[in-house]
Design a protein around this motif. Structure first.
Motif: not given
Length: 272
Positions: A223-234
Motif C-alpha cells: 500500500a505504498r502507492f506513491v512509490n509504486a506509481a513513481q517506479q512504474l512511471g519510470n
C-alpha cells in the motif's frame, strides 16, 4: 492367461498424483482461418499443432487432448517424473521458440503475426480414464487443472505469452529467471495464486524490467502507492509497450484515487 499389470490398471483407472499441466491456445485462430479458407487453414493448424506437440514429446510429456485450437499436455503421470514442473516450463520455452519459427514459415501467407497463450500449473490431480462408456480419454481432473486453464486465459488480460503458477515456478526453480506479475484469484478457485511470466532467453533489458516491476509490485502490495506509481512511471518510459506495467500502474492510480481501509492487492479475474 492374459498379462495383467496391476500398476498399469491403477494408473488407467485413476490415481491421485502431483502433476504439471500445460494449456496452449493459438491466438488469432479465427482471423487466420477466415483469411486462409478451410483447406489452407487445416494445413496451417496441423503444422502448428504438430510443432507444439513435438515440444511436449521432446520432454516426455503426455499429449492429453486437442480442443479446437487448444492443446493440453501433462507431466508426472502415468509414469513418475519427479522433475515434471521443470519439464513443463522447459516445454513452454521450446514452444515459444517454435512459434517464432512457424511465423517465419507462414509469413508469406500470413503477414499478420499469430501467437499463443500458455498456462502452466503444478498440483495434485485425479489422473485416469475420463469420459463415458462409449468414449473416454486418459487425463487429469481437479482444481490444479482448472487453475492451469484459467492462467492460459489470463495471458490475454496481461498481454503476455505465458503465465505459470507460483507452485510451478518454485518446483521448477525458475523464480530468478521469471517475473512475478501478481497474486490473483480465478473463476471457481478461491485460493489466490501467484503468477509468473516466463520468456525465452531473457537478456539484460528484460531482467531490468523484471527487477523494477517486482520492486513496484512489492510497493503496491504494501500500500505504498506513491512509490509504486513513481517506479512504474519510470519503467513505462523505458518499456512503453509492457502491458503488465500499464495494468499495475492503472491499479495503483485507482487505489490512490479511491482509498479503501480494506485494500487488497489480490487481483480478481472475472472471466474464465
Amino acid at each position: 492367461m492374459p498379462f495383467f499389470d496391476v500398476g498399469f490398471h491403477v494408473a488407467m483407472n485413476g490415481q491421485d498424483v502431483e502433476v504439471s499441466v500445460l494449456f496452449c491456445d493459438i491466438r488469432g485462430f479465427s482471423s487466420v482461418t477466415e483469411r486462409l479458407g478451410p483447406q489452407k487453414a487445416i494445413a496451417w493448424i496441423n503444422d502448428v499443432m504438430s510443432e507444439l506437440s513435438q515440444c511436449v514429446i521432446n520432454s516426455d510429456g503426455v499429449l492429453v487432448d486437442y480442443v479446437g485450437d487448444e492443446l493440453l499436455a501433462m507431466w508426472g503421470a502415468p509414469g513418475e517424473q519427479r522433475d515434471h514442473a521443470t519439464r513443463a516450463v522447459a516445454t513452454v520455452q521450446e514452444m515459444l521458440s517454435a512459434i517464432e519459427v512457424l511465423r517465419k514459415r507462414w509469413e508469406g501467407v500470413l503477414p499478420d503475426r499469430f501467437g499463443a497463450g500458455i498456462g502452466v500449473n503444478t498440483g495434485m490431480a485425479r489422473v485416469g480414464n475420463v469420459g463415458s462408456r462409449q468414449k473416454f480419454k486418459y487425463g487429469p481432473l481437479g482444481n490444479a487443472i482448472n487453475v492451469g486453464s484459467r492462467l492460459q486465459s489470463a495471458t490475454k488480460q496481461f498481454g503476455v505469452n505465458c503465465l505459470i503458477s507460483g507452485a510451478s515456478a518454485t518446483a521448477a526453480d525458475c523464480l530468478l529467471t521469471s517475473r512475478r506479475l501478481a497474486k490473483l484469484t480465478v473463476v471457481g478457485i478461491a485460493e489466490p495464486v501467484d503468477v509468473y511470466q516466463v520468456v525465452v532467453n531473457p537478456g539484460k533489458a528484460w531482467n531490468d524490467l523484471a527487477k523494477g516491476y517486482e520492486e513496484a509490485l512489492a510497493e503496491f502490495e504494501n500500500a505504498r502507492f506513491v512509490n509504486a506509481a513513481q517506479q512504474l512511471g519510470n519503467l513505462m518510459s523505458m518499456f512503453p509497450g509492457d502491458r503488465p506495467c500499464r495494468m499495475l500502474l492503472s491499479r495503483t492510480l485507482d487505489a490512490m484515487d479511491n482509498p479503501d481501509d480494506n485494500f487488497t492487492s489480490v487481483l480478481k479475474l472475472s472471466n474464465k
